[in-house]
Structure formats: C-alpha cells, structure tokens
Design a protein around this motif. Sequence first.
Motif, PDB file in Angstrom:
ATOM      1  N   ASP A   1       0.805  -1.227   0.000  1.00 23.69           N
ATOM      2  CA  ASP A   1       0.000   0.000   0.000  1.00 23.69           C
ATOM      3  C   ASP A   1       0.836   1.274   0.000  1.00 23.69           C
ATOM      4  O   ASP A   1       0.488   2.241  -0.679  1.00 23.69           O
ATOM      5  CB  ASP A   1      -0.926   0.037   1.227  1.00 23.69           C
ATOM      6  N   GLN A   2       1.915   1.283   0.771  1.00 21.37           N
ATOM      7  CA  GLN A   2       2.665   2.519   0.982  1.00 21.37           C
ATOM      8  C   GLN A   2       3.915   2.660   0.128  1.00 21.37           C
ATOM      9  O   GLN A   2       4.363   3.769  -0.129  1.00 21.37           O
ATOM     10  CB  GLN A   2       3.051   2.630   2.460  1.00 21.37           C
TER      11      GLN A   2
ATOM     12  N   PRO B   1       1.801   3.286  -4.754  1.00 26.41           N
ATOM     13  CA  PRO B   1       1.861   4.695  -5.163  1.00 26.41           C
ATOM     14  C   PRO B   1       2.733   4.908  -6.410  1.00 26.41           C
ATOM     15  O   PRO B   1       2.388   5.713  -7.281  1.00 26.41           O
ATOM     16  CB  PRO B   1       2.460   5.397  -3.937  1.00 26.41           C
TER      17      PRO B   1
ATOM     18  N   ARG C   1       0.957   3.352  -9.575  1.00 25.45           N
ATOM     19  CA  ARG C   1      -0.124   4.216 -10.059  1.00 25.45           C
ATOM     20  C   ARG C   1       0.399   5.350 -10.933  1.00 25.45           C
ATOM     21  O   ARG C   1      -0.321   5.876 -11.766  1.00 25.45           O
ATOM     22  CB  ARG C   1      -0.911   4.775  -8.886  1.00 25.45           C
ATOM     23  N   LYS C   2       1.651   5.721 -10.730  1.00 26.69           N
ATOM     24  CA  LYS C   2       2.294   6.762 -11.536  1.00 26.69           C
ATOM     25  C   LYS C   2       3.010   6.175 -12.751  1.00 26.69           C
ATOM     26  O   LYS C   2       3.690   6.896 -13.478  1.00 26.69           O
ATOM     27  CB  LYS C   2       3.303   7.527 -10.678  1.00 26.69           C
TER      28      LYS C   2
END
Length: 180
Positions: free
Chosen positions: A146-147, A151, A154-155
């Motif tokens: 998740d962390q 992230p 997603r980019k």
Amino acid sequence: MTLFLLLAGAALAGCGGPAERVAEAPWGASMKRSVAPPFPLPALTGRVVDNADLLIADQEAQLSAALATTERLTRHQFVVVTLPSLGGRSIEEVGLALGNGWGIGRKDYNDGVLLIVAPNERKVRIEVGCGLEAALTNSEAQAIIDQRILPLFRKGRMAAGIFRGSAAIIREIDEPGVTP
C-alpha cells in the motif's frame, strides 16, 4: 491510471490453515523445483525473474545483487518475479505454485519470500514462507504494498515500485534475531 488491485499475504503451504489443502508441500528446498507444479511455471533464471519486462538489464542486475547480498547476510532467499499473465489463475495460487515449485527458502526453515507482480492483471503479492512470518507479517506485507509499491505503480513507475518494495521487504527480513 486505473488503480492497481492488490493482494498481500503469507497464507502458505505448511503454515496451517487452508493453504495446506492447496499446495502439495511447503516451500523450502533449495532454489530448484521441489514439487511438481499444478501448471507450467516460468523458469527460475535467478533472483529476479522479469518475464513482464518491467526492468532494464542494469536495474535487474542491481536488484539481483541486492537480493544476493541479503541472502548471503541473512540466509533468507528472496526472489522477485514479474509475470506477463497469471494465466487465468489467482495470484495466490500462482504464488504458492512458484514458492513450492521453485523451492524458495531453506528446507528446514521455510524462510523464502517472493514479490510477485502481474501488471496486466494489475496485481501484486508478497508471498512469505512460514519461517519468516514473524519478521514479515501479513499486515507488514500489506503496508509495503500500500505505501511503497502501489503509489509508484499508479504513476507508471513500475521499476521504482519494485525497488522500493524490495528494499522494504529486505529491511523487514534483515532485522536482528530473524535468522535461525
């Protein structure tokens, strides 16, 4: 970009629970096939098996070196695998088949870890051998995904997510008192 679906966990063969009914034997032989897989597996070509071509050669070499150093220092085997497709199977099923079929982790300690990325299905999983469950719990694996990983995914920064997630996994399994 569409959000990356995720699954994380350590439900493994030999650890108790329903996973024992799925797999034929716990992982942990050496880095070779120890159990006939229920479906064809990609070849174990090293500590990084990048079949989805998410890493360039230099990145793959750098990650492989970090995983080799981790194994030398901790004796825990950690393999990163990217797959172009899960072949209609769940990432949990594929993770168990890879861990068992490749024999990741030492046989008597069951201390292997897999980071599995399937970009076409938008799935990622951290598969942990029973011998490392205290060092890398389900909630810690979920937090890493998740962390640290999602992230960046997603980019569109797949390699960066793999590196950041791998570094976080290494920190967890490299804690003092983890090596039997």
